[in-house]
Structures are given as structure tokens and as C-alpha cells.
Design a protein around this motif. Structure first.
Motif, short mmCIF file in Angstrom:
data_model
loop_
_atom_site.label_atom_id
_atom_site.label_comp_id
_atom_site.label_asym_id
_atom_site.label_seq_id
_atom_site.Cartn_x
_atom_site.Cartn_y
_atom_site.Cartn_z
N TYR A 131 0.96 -1.14 -0.14
CA TYR A 131 0.05 0.08 0.25
C TYR A 131 0.90 1.27 -0.20
O TYR A 131 1.96 1.29 0.16
CB TYR A 131 -0.95 0.16 1.29
CG TYR A 131 -2.01 0.89 1.05
CD1 TYR A 131 -2.94 0.57 0.11
CD2 TYR A 131 -2.53 1.92 2.25
CE1 TYR A 131 -3.87 1.69 -0.06
CE2 TYR A 131 -3.69 2.66 2.06
CZ TYR A 131 -4.21 2.73 0.97
OH TYR A 131 -5.54 3.28 0.90
N TYR A 132 0.57 2.53 -0.50
CA TYR A 132 1.23 3.66 -0.38
C TYR A 132 1.71 4.21 0.95
O TYR A 132 2.67 4.97 0.67
CB TYR A 132 0.51 4.55 -1.50
CG TYR A 132 -0.84 5.10 -0.80
CD1 TYR A 132 -1.09 6.15 0.08
CD2 TYR A 132 -2.03 4.63 -1.36
CE1 TYR A 132 -2.08 6.68 0.71
CE2 TYR A 132 -3.07 5.24 -0.98
CZ TYR A 132 -3.08 6.09 0.00
OH TYR A 132 -4.51 6.56 0.53
N ILE A 133 1.04 3.73 1.87
CA ILE A 133 1.63 4.29 3.26
C ILE A 133 2.97 3.82 3.50
O ILE A 133 4.01 4.65 3.90
CB ILE A 133 0.63 3.88 4.28
CG1 ILE A 133 -0.50 4.60 4.19
CG2 ILE A 133 1.38 4.36 5.68
CD1 ILE A 133 -1.68 4.28 5.27
N HIS A 187 0.08 -0.51 8.86
CA HIS A 187 -1.24 -0.60 8.53
C HIS A 187 -1.71 -1.01 10.21
O HIS A 187 -1.00 -1.30 11.14
CB HIS A 187 -1.45 -2.12 7.76
CG HIS A 187 -2.89 -2.44 7.42
ND1 HIS A 187 -3.69 -3.13 8.23
CD2 HIS A 187 -3.67 -2.34 6.12
CE1 HIS A 187 -4.84 -3.03 7.77
NE2 HIS A 187 -4.85 -2.97 6.32
N ALA A 204 -11.61 6.90 3.27
CA ALA A 204 -10.31 7.50 3.48
C ALA A 204 -10.13 8.87 2.63
O ALA A 204 -10.75 8.76 1.52
CB ALA A 204 -9.36 6.28 3.15
N ASN A 259 -5.60 7.66 14.19
CA ASN A 259 -4.85 6.62 13.52
C ASN A 259 -3.36 6.59 13.97
O ASN A 259 -2.77 7.70 14.23
CB ASN A 259 -4.76 7.30 12.04
CG ASN A 259 -6.06 7.21 11.35
OD1 ASN A 259 -6.78 6.10 11.25
ND2 ASN A 259 -6.41 8.10 10.56
N THR A 275 0.36 7.92 8.35
CA THR A 275 -1.01 8.14 7.80
C THR A 275 -1.16 8.04 6.14
O THR A 275 0.20 8.15 5.49
CB THR A 275 -1.58 9.50 8.27
OG1 THR A 275 -2.73 9.80 7.59
CG2 THR A 275 -0.51 10.70 7.93
N ASN A 276 -2.27 8.11 5.64
CA ASN A 276 -2.24 8.13 4.06
C ASN A 276 -2.01 9.57 3.46
O ASN A 276 -1.40 9.39 2.54
CB ASN A 276 -3.97 8.06 3.80
CG ASN A 276 -4.85 6.70 4.39
OD1 ASN A 276 -4.55 6.44 5.29
ND2 ASN A 276 -5.44 6.00 3.43
N TYR A 308 -4.68 10.71 -4.09
CA TYR A 308 -4.45 9.47 -4.63
C TYR A 308 -5.59 9.31 -5.77
O TYR A 308 -6.56 8.74 -5.90
CB TYR A 308 -4.99 8.44 -3.44
CG TYR A 308 -5.05 6.78 -3.66
CD1 TYR A 308 -4.27 6.31 -4.57
CD2 TYR A 308 -6.03 5.98 -3.03
CE1 TYR A 308 -4.00 4.89 -4.83
CE2 TYR A 308 -5.98 4.71 -3.24
CZ TYR A 308 -4.83 4.28 -4.11
OH TYR A 308 -5.02 2.70 -4.48
N ALA A 345 0.12 10.22 -4.26
CA ALA A 345 0.19 8.91 -3.31
C ALA A 345 1.40 8.20 -3.93
O ALA A 345 2.01 7.40 -3.09
CB ALA A 345 -1.11 8.24 -3.30
#
Length: 394
Positions: free
Chosen positions: A12-14, A84, A240, A288, A292-293, A333, A366
Motif C-alpha cells: 500500500y502507498y503508506i 497498517h 479514507a 490513526n 497516515t495516508n 490518490y 500518493a
């Protein structure tokens, strides 16, 4: 630098953003996943090492054993950074054990879970004078009468454990419009053995959602912070961030910093607030407690939270800093923002003209980065493969 950074979750992009934020400073980054499939974050030129571990849920003991074995082979304790919520839950459960091998900002076992669990978080916030949406527990007497009088329809059925709920229902919550839909949502949750709460919807469009992103040092003092305003989410209204801008809102510091410091939080955390469109009051929605995103946006406006974490834990803290101006920079994103735009237009919540105007802002992406293109290419291949597979099934 002797201490490696072990990053959990690079599909995932995080995770990708975390690798980039550390790699630009020459830190040895280790991407840890349970599979090589779709781990596009590990394709970054800033990724120094890739490791495949047992699945954190299917073989939790094997996963913890892997982490300990890996750390024991290093010359210095690695910094452990989960990207995550599921990884955070496991770290919290085994915190005392893992702290013997890794550098982890949080020192109180259970605090991660207490702040991730919405029921416990809301009680904690209320005790410290922070406004939260009116909430009912499902086992209360005269529940449906109280919903009618206090919460009113439409309302939200929200999980206390978001990661578990999302894995089952592929959504963050249920929005219900009447008693029959509420009963159905409660029955579905009970059948899945998931605890939920019933909550009032705070009035206001998605641009009434704000974030307070902060780092608290080992003395539980806020040293770095940024505030942002959401513009679009996916799924729309209760999802999100997919299009969010940095926006200086000092009131969020005044609310968030004392609360986080009083509960003894340490490390990075993001508080999501919603501003009531009718009263202007800010309500705490959730926390969170992992990167974070919006991390790439926060980095571009001058606050590199993964690097701040690494520097403090390895004994060389970064000077305190806050972004106290509007930079006009937004995070996007693109893949999910396109889906969100279609939904906003279809439901009449935004017009095409409003969308076009919003896209005039300078953007941080993102995934795509011209200086580090391989993750973006890998992501596009992954999406193309999924679409082809879906097409062939028809």
C-alpha cells in the motif's frame, strides 16, 4: 546509520511513502510483507532490503518469531514502523516482548488498542473534555427509542475494531435510514461476531473533515504537527482521504495536543475531527496511530514523520516544528479519487465545475514520483491485471 528501519506492510502507498521518507536520508529500509504479490512499495529505489514473514494473523507466533530472529541478527536494534492497523494491533499485543529487540516509540502496552477501539477512545476523549458524536451501545435498554430521540435517522453503525470490520464487510461502517435497516445492520455485525456502536452523523459535507497530525516525544510532548482539511474521501462521505489539503487550523492543536499529552501518547498519531456545519464545533471522530495516508503531503510541507520517529528513537532528535501557514498543497490518490469524483457527481454532492476548480491546486501524488517511477509502474500493472481478470470472469 547502524539502525535499520523495518517497515511492515508495503503493499500500500503508506509503506511506500515511509520507505521514501527514510531512504532519502540514507537510512537502510527493510520492507516486510507476508507475500511478494502486489508489494509495489518495495519496488522503490529507496528500499534497501525485502523480507517475507509469516502472515501476522494466520501465524501470529511465527510472525513475532520472525521479527525477533531478524532483529537478533543485526548489530543495532532496528526501528519498527507499522504501516497498517493490523500490524499495530499485533505490535501492541506483543509490545513488551518486541521492545527487547526493536526501537518502538510507544512504551505502554494496550494504549494503541485503547485509542484504536472507538468505544474506548470516545470514553477517553469524553473524560478529557473532547467532544465526540453522540453514541449509544447496542446493549442499552430502550435502544430503538433512544435512537429515535437522541441519535435520529439516518445514523451510523460503526465498529469498535475497524480493521476486523473492514476485512469482513469491505466498508468502514453501515449508514442506516430507519429502524429496519438498523436491526439488519446489528444482526449482520452480531453474526460476524463484531462489536459495534450507534452514532449520530455530524452535519457537514466531506470538506468539514480535518486532521491533526502530530509527533509526541518520549516525554509525551507534541514536538511536530501539521493540520489538514479533507476535500474528498473514498468511499464518499465515510472513507479514507483521496484529495486532502494542508490547512493551518490552530484550534485543532488547542484541542488535540493537550488530549494526546494527557493520555501519555508517544510517537506519531493522527486525530480526525469533523466540524459541525451548524455549530462550528469540532468533534473527535477517530485516531490513526500508524503512519497516515497523507504522509507524502506532510513530508512535502516540511514535516517528515517517519524520519522524526527514527531520529528520536536512535538518540538524535529533530528540532521541533509546526506548519503555521497555508501552503495550498494537496494530496491526491488518483486511482480512488477518480472513483470518488464519479460518485460525488452521480449523487449530486459536487459538480463537474467544482471538481475542475479543485484540481487547479498543486498536488502531491500518493504513488507516482518521476524520481522513483518503479512503484508507480508496478501499481499500474497490478491494476491492469485485476481489470483483465475481472473482464475474463464475465
Amino acid at each position: 546509520m547502524a539502525n535499520k528501519a523495518v517497515i511492515l506492510g508495503c503493499n500500500y502507498y503508506i509503506g511506500l511513502s515511509t520507505i521514501r521518507c527514510l531512504g532519502v536520508h540514507g537510512i537502510h529500509t527493510v520492507a516486510v510483507d507476508y507475500s511478494t504479490e502486489n508489494t509495489y512499495g518495495a519496488e522503490s529505489k529507496y528500499c534497501s532490503e525485502r523480507q517475507i514473514a509469516p502472515h501476522y494473523r494466520k501465524d501470529t507466533e511465527g510472525f513475532i518469531r520472525f521479527l525477533k530472529d531478524y532483529a537478533s541478527k543485526q548489530s543495532s536494534p532496528p526501528v519498527l514502523i507499522p504501516c497498517h492497523d493490523n500490524y499495530v494491533e499485533v505490535i501492541d499485543e506483543y509490545l513488551d516482548e518486541l521492545r527487547e529487540y526493536y526501537l518502538i516509540p510507544q512504551t505502554e502496552q494496550g494504549l494503541y488498542m485503547k485509542t484504536m477501539n472507538k468505544e474506548l477512545l470516545h470514553k477517553l476523549a469524553s473524560e478529557h473534555g473532547i467532544a465526540v458524536p453522540e453514541t449509544l451501545m447496542v446493549d442499552e435498554e430502550n435502544l430503538f427509542e433512544k435512537v429515535e430521540s437522541t441519535i435520529k435517522y439516518p445514523c451510523l453503525v460503526k465498529p469498535t475494531d475497524s480493521p476486523a470490520f473492514t476485512s469482513v464487510f469491505r466498508k468502514k461502517l453501515f449508514k442506516v435510514f430507519n429502524k429496519e435497516e438498523l436491526i439488519e445492520a446489528l444482526e449482520k455485525s452480531k453474526k460476524a461476531n463484531l462489536e459495534v456502536i450507534i452514532q449520530r452523523i455530524i452535519p457537514g459535507f466531506d470538506d468539514h473533515m480535518y486532521t491533526f497530525d502530530a509527533y509526541l516525544n518520549q516525554d509525551s510532548k507534541v514536538t511536530h504537527w501539521v493540520t489538514c482539511q479533507k476535500y474528498r474521501q473514498y468511499p464518499i462521505n465515510f472513507g479514507a482521504s483521496v484529495y486532502t489539503g494542508q490547512k493551518y487550523v490552530p484550534e485543532l492543536f488547542d484541542l488535540g495536543a493537550p488530549f494526546l499529552e494527557s493520555i501519555g501518547f508517544k510517537g506519531f498519531v493522527e486525530i480526525e475531527f469533523k466540524k459541525d456545519a451548524e455549530t462550528g464545533k469540532y468533534y473527535l471522530i477517530e485516531l490513526n496511530v500508524r503512519i497516515t495516508n497523507l504522509n507524502q503531503l506532510l513530508y512535502k510541507v516540511g514535516v517528515n514523520f517517519p524520519y522524526i520517529t527514527y531520529r528520536e528513537l536512535t538518540g538524535n532528535p529533530v528540532e521541533p516544528m509546526a506548519v503555521k501557514k497555508d501552503t495550498n498543497l494537496v494530496f491526491r490518490y488518483t486511482y480512488e479519487d477518480i472513483l470518488a469524483i464519479k460518485a460525488y457527481i452521480k449523487t449530486g454532492q459536487l459538480t463537474k465545475e467544482e471538481i475542475k476548480e479543485s484540481l487547479r491546486k498543486p498536488r502531491v501524488h500518493a504513488i507516482w514520483d518521476w524520481a522513483d517511477p518503479k512503484p508507480g509502474i508496478a501499481f499500474m500493472k497490478m491494476i491492469a491485471a485485476k481489470k483483465l481478470k475481472k473482464k475474463l470472469k464475465r
